[in-house]
Write a protein that holds these residues in place. Structure first.
Motif, PDB file in Angstrom:
ATOM      1  N   GLU A  92     -18.002  17.113   2.548  1.00 31.78           N
ATOM      2  CA  GLU A  92     -18.976  16.057   2.320  1.00 31.78           C
ATOM      3  C   GLU A  92     -18.289  14.890   1.625  1.00 31.78           C
ATOM      4  OE1 GLU A  92     -22.629  15.714  -0.644  1.00 31.78           O
ATOM      5  OE2 GLU A  92     -23.090  17.009   1.076  1.00 31.78           O
ATOM      6  N   ARG A 115     -23.271  21.752  11.782  1.00 28.55           N
ATOM      7  CA  ARG A 115     -24.011  20.612  11.239  1.00 28.55           C
ATOM      8  C   ARG A 115     -23.071  19.417  11.131  1.00 28.55           C
ATOM      9  NH1 ARG A 115     -25.331  17.930   6.544  1.00 28.55           N
ATOM     10  NH2 ARG A 115     -27.535  17.456   6.282  1.00 28.55           N
ATOM     11  N   ASP A 172     -17.526  23.512   4.385  1.00 25.48           N
ATOM     12  CA  ASP A 172     -18.256  22.245   4.332  1.00 25.48           C
ATOM     13  C   ASP A 172     -17.385  21.143   3.738  1.00 25.48           C
ATOM     14  OD1 ASP A 172     -21.116  22.730   5.174  1.00 25.48           O
ATOM     15  OD2 ASP A 172     -20.864  24.324   3.690  1.00 25.48           O
ATOM     16  N   ILE A 205     -18.963  10.815   0.669  1.00 29.21           N
ATOM     17  CA  ILE A 205     -19.950   9.754   0.577  1.00 29.21           C
ATOM     18  C   ILE A 205     -19.304   8.536  -0.078  1.00 29.21           C
ATOM     19  CG2 ILE A 205     -22.215   9.114  -0.353  1.00 29.21           C
ATOM     20  CD1 ILE A 205     -22.880  12.117  -0.417  1.00 29.21           C
ATOM     21  N   GLY A 212     -19.957  22.594   8.397  1.00 26.49           N
ATOM     22  CA  GLY A 212     -20.677  21.347   8.162  1.00 26.49           C
ATOM     23  C   GLY A 212     -19.748  20.214   7.791  1.00 26.49           C
ATOM     24  N   LEU A 213     -19.968  19.055   8.420  1.00 24.92           N
ATOM     25  CA  LEU A 213     -19.205  17.856   8.111  1.00 24.92           C
ATOM     26  C   LEU A 213     -20.195  16.730   7.865  1.00 24.92           C
ATOM     27  CD1 LEU A 213     -16.579  16.208   7.863  1.00 24.92           C
ATOM     28  CD2 LEU A 213     -16.662  15.884  10.352  1.00 24.92           C
ATOM     29  N   THR A 214     -20.118  16.145   6.676  1.00 25.74           N
ATOM     30  CA  THR A 214     -20.999  15.045   6.292  1.00 25.74           C
ATOM     31  C   THR A 214     -20.164  13.865   5.838  1.00 25.74           C
ATOM     32  OG1 THR A 214     -22.729  16.585   5.562  1.00 25.74           O
ATOM     33  CG2 THR A 214     -22.837  14.337   4.706  1.00 25.74           C
ATOM     34  N   CYS A 259     -23.307  15.329  10.082  1.00 28.20           N
ATOM     35  CA  CYS A 259     -24.063  14.198   9.557  1.00 28.20           C
ATOM     36  C   CYS A 259     -23.126  13.007   9.428  1.00 28.20           C
ATOM     37  CB  CYS A 259     -24.683  14.533   8.200  1.00 28.20           C
ATOM     38  SG  CYS A 259     -25.528  13.127   7.442  1.00 28.20           S
ATOM     39  N   THR A 268     -11.313  16.144  -1.761  1.00 28.98           N
ATOM     40  CA  THR A 268     -12.773  16.214  -1.690  1.00 28.98           C
ATOM     41  C   THR A 268     -13.302  17.616  -1.976  1.00 28.98           C
ATOM     42  OG1 THR A 268     -12.771  14.455  -0.037  1.00 28.98           O
ATOM     43  CG2 THR A 268     -14.746  15.786  -0.193  1.00 28.98           C
ATOM     44  N   THR A 269     -12.647  18.618  -1.419  1.00 32.89           N
ATOM     45  CA  THR A 269     -13.142  19.998  -1.533  1.00 32.89           C
ATOM     46  C   THR A 269     -12.535  20.760  -2.701  1.00 32.89           C
ATOM     47  OG1 THR A 269     -11.426  20.877  -0.052  1.00 32.89           O
ATOM     48  CG2 THR A 269     -13.503  20.147   0.963  1.00 32.89           C
TER      49      THR A 269
END
Length: 179
Positions: free
Chosen positions: A31, A76, A29, A33, A53-55, A78, A16-17
């Protein structure tokens, strides 16, 4: 055919990163989806000591857990459009400033005592019937509760820094308690 139950692993974080597992301490971070992540699990994010941050959006997440490993850095979180029914697993997140749990199936505001610096809380489009258990969130400035099943507004006394309160789409007949 049943979908594969996926945990947030080091491999998935690397995919992902674009950051290899041996460098995950530099990841700030994550993310994800529309991928399948049913469990955060501590193993995958335990190397991400600097995670801010973790989404996870629409991943099929079922429970909030495994965040203790990033408790000292996470600001953060989400977790929207999931299958969450309960706010849990947030015991040790003293630096968390934003908690976005909209579009889930959460029926009760709870489990926020470990988030004393929370400034933004989005719980819109859930199954809430009451505004409660926000006493530990004295720094809260933004509270979005629209599209729930709330019929009476109360439990906001401790929110002395509240600047934005969204309540549209609820069953509120009387707003006198907002004084």
């Amino acid at each position: 055919m049943a979908s594969k139950v996926e945990t947030l692993t080091s491999t998935l974080i690397a995919e992902t990163t674009g950051v290899p597992a041996e460098e995950h301490e530099a990841v700030e971070d994550i993310e994800i989806i529309f991928s399948t992540v049913h469990d955060i699990g501590a193993d995958g994010i335990s190397r991400c000591k600097g995670l801010r941050g973790l989404t996870l959006i629409d991943t099929g997440l079922r429970r909030i857990r495994g965040l203790d490993a990033v408790g000292t850095s996470l600001e953060r979180l989400c977790l929207s459009d999931q299958n969450l029914t309960k706010i849990e697993g947030l015991h040790h997140l003293p630096h968390l400033r934003e908690l976005l749990l909209h579009q889930n199936a959460i029926a009760k505001i709870e489990g926020l005592d470990g988030c004393p610096r929370l400034r933004r809380l989005w719980l819109f489009a859930n199954r809430l019937t009451r505004v409660e258990n926000l006493h530990a969130c004295g720094d809260l400035a933004e509270l979005w509760l629209q599209e729930n099943r709330i019929s009476r507004v109360g439990g906001l006394d401790a929110l002395v820094h509240l600047q934005s309160l969204a309540l549209a789409g609820n069953r509120i007949a009387d707003y006198k308690d907002l004084q």
